[in-house]
Design an enzyme around this catalytic site. Structure first.
Site, short mmCIF file in Angstrom:
data_model
loop_
_atom_site.label_atom_id
_atom_site.label_comp_id
_atom_site.label_asym_id
_atom_site.label_seq_id
_atom_site.Cartn_x
_atom_site.Cartn_y
_atom_site.Cartn_z
N ASP A 215 1.11 -1.15 -0.01
CA ASP A 215 0.03 -0.09 -0.10
C ASP A 215 0.91 1.31 -0.03
O ASP A 215 2.09 1.09 -0.54
CB ASP A 215 -0.99 -0.04 1.20
N HIS A 238 2.30 2.25 -3.20
CA HIS A 238 1.29 3.30 -3.66
C HIS A 238 2.20 4.42 -3.69
O HIS A 238 1.23 5.28 -3.84
CB HIS A 238 0.16 2.98 -3.04
#
Length: 392
Positions: A215, A238
């Site tokens: 993430d 991310h």
């Protein structure tokens, strides 16, 4: 080294040792076999260190220590300076059902004056990730590996946090926190494993660290101010994200954030601001993204004020978050898509004071594109892709 220098160093060490209480977790029953639950031993060593009127040091020797769950509370500590020297590895239970419904695995709460040097925190979460990725609705939510909550004057250096069930490191409600030389790692397909999440905190710095996860490498939540991020290698992951913000109507803002000298490698995003498409009185202001290198990043520069995964829980209204005074300076490298700059701002609260200075991003050795909606600001220096901002 001269005999005098050696003598001088020994004198200093002896003086420090005389004025510091040292607690070895093995003396409190901790086993370094990786199988015996050592939670109670660690907590007992902590209690002894807290009870001292002198600076205290907790030593964790080489070995693997199974910790089911531990909350190190500093509210009643007499010692105002506790140091943890960790040479070993702390292991979470490999059976995710043991702690999968707990909010935190290792938690430091209401601590003032804590330093952690070295060691590995291993969440052993592969089985839980597999459960979640199989769309099994009976999987537990998962636990955060290492949490600092309502604490002040924290230093963490040379620490490795890996394979957490959920967030790797959480800083929540803290002031004056320094994370340096930290390594955070989890596979790129591990769900919701943000590397470092900061919220409701001020005076936090994250320096010279390597973060790869499934993430956001670093995510920044409501109520964060005076945050300094520098010298980070991010990937997989991310990117570095402010947000998501604006889930609540009444929400604290984010301000005074610096992100500099960061390399993003193969990440989904580079520098991102994301807000829910919901009413809110929150804000983002005074942000600097500087000296950034993108290596094959899908969305190098992105503001997304229409964040609404799966098109659920969004009332089809513009985001209430007001974004202003955000500067992108000296950002270069390669985009994995043609659109390298995407500024999708709120229709009801357009972005203002956006500055693009010396941005040079290419896509397969070709010119990249920019997409700007409801974004106002100015440009200077080199611009690739071509500027699309409206003048303020």
């Amino acid at each position: 080294m001269s005999p005098f220098a050696i003598f001088f160093l020994l004198l200093i060490y002896s003086s420090l040792a005389a004025n510091t209480n040292i607690y070895n977790v093995q003396n409190y029953g901790a086993k370094s076999d990786g199988k015996t639950d050592s939670s109670k031993a660690f907590l007992n060593a902590w209690a002894a260190a807290c009870a001292s009127n002198k600076p205290s040091t907790i030593n964790v020797p080489i070995g693997k220590y199974l910790i089911h769950n531990a909350n190190f509370n500093g509210q009643t500590c007499k010692s105002k300076a506790i140091t943890m020297h960790i040479d070993g590895t702390l292991l979470a239970p490999s059976d995710y059902n043991v702690i999968g419904n707990e909010e935190n695995w290792i938690k430091f709460e209401k601590v003032n004056g804590l330093s952690i040097y070295g060691g590995t925190f291993d969440g052993q979460a592969a089985a839980l990730w597999a459960c979640k990725n199989s769309n099994n609705k009976n999987c537990p939510d998962g636990t955060t590996a290492l949490t600092f909550y309502n604490s002040n004057n924290i230093i963490m250096s040379g620490v490795k946090v890996q394979n957490s069930q959920k967030f790797q490191i959480l800083v929540d409600g803290c002031h004056n926190v320094k994370l340096q030389g930290v390594k955070v790692s989890a596979p790129g397909n591990s769900p919701n494993t943000d590397g470092i999440h900061v919220k409701s905190s001020s005076g936090v710095s994250i320096m010279k660290s390597q973060i790869g996860t499934g993430d956001d490498c670093i995510s920044i939540g409501p109520g964060t101010s005076n945050l300094w991020i520098e010298g980070i290698a991010c990937g997989p992951g991310h990117g570095i994200s402010i947000g998501s913000l604006g889930w609540k109507q009444q929400e604290l803002g984010v301000q005074n954030v610096t992100v500099k000298t960061v390399t993003f490698s193969g990440t989904t995003n580079g520098v991102r601001v994301k807000t829910w498409a919901r009413p809110s009185n929150g804000f983002v202001r005074n942000v600097l993204f500087q000296h950034i290198v993108m290596v094959n990043v899908k969305n190098p520069i992105i503001i997304d004020q229409n964040y609404c995964p799966n098109h659920q829980s969004c009332p089809h209204k513009g985001s209430g978050i007001k974004i202003s005074d955000v500067t992108y300076q000296d950002i270069h490298g390669t985009s994995a898509t043609e659109v390298a700059v995407k500024l999708d701002c709120s229709k009801s609260n357009p972005c203002s004071g956006i500055t693009l200075e010396d941005v040079n991003l290419s896509y397969q050795n070709q010119q990249t594109e920019a997409s700007c909606v409801n974004a106002r600001g100015r440009v200077s220096g080199l611009q690739k892709p071509t500027n699309c901002l409206l003048k303020s």
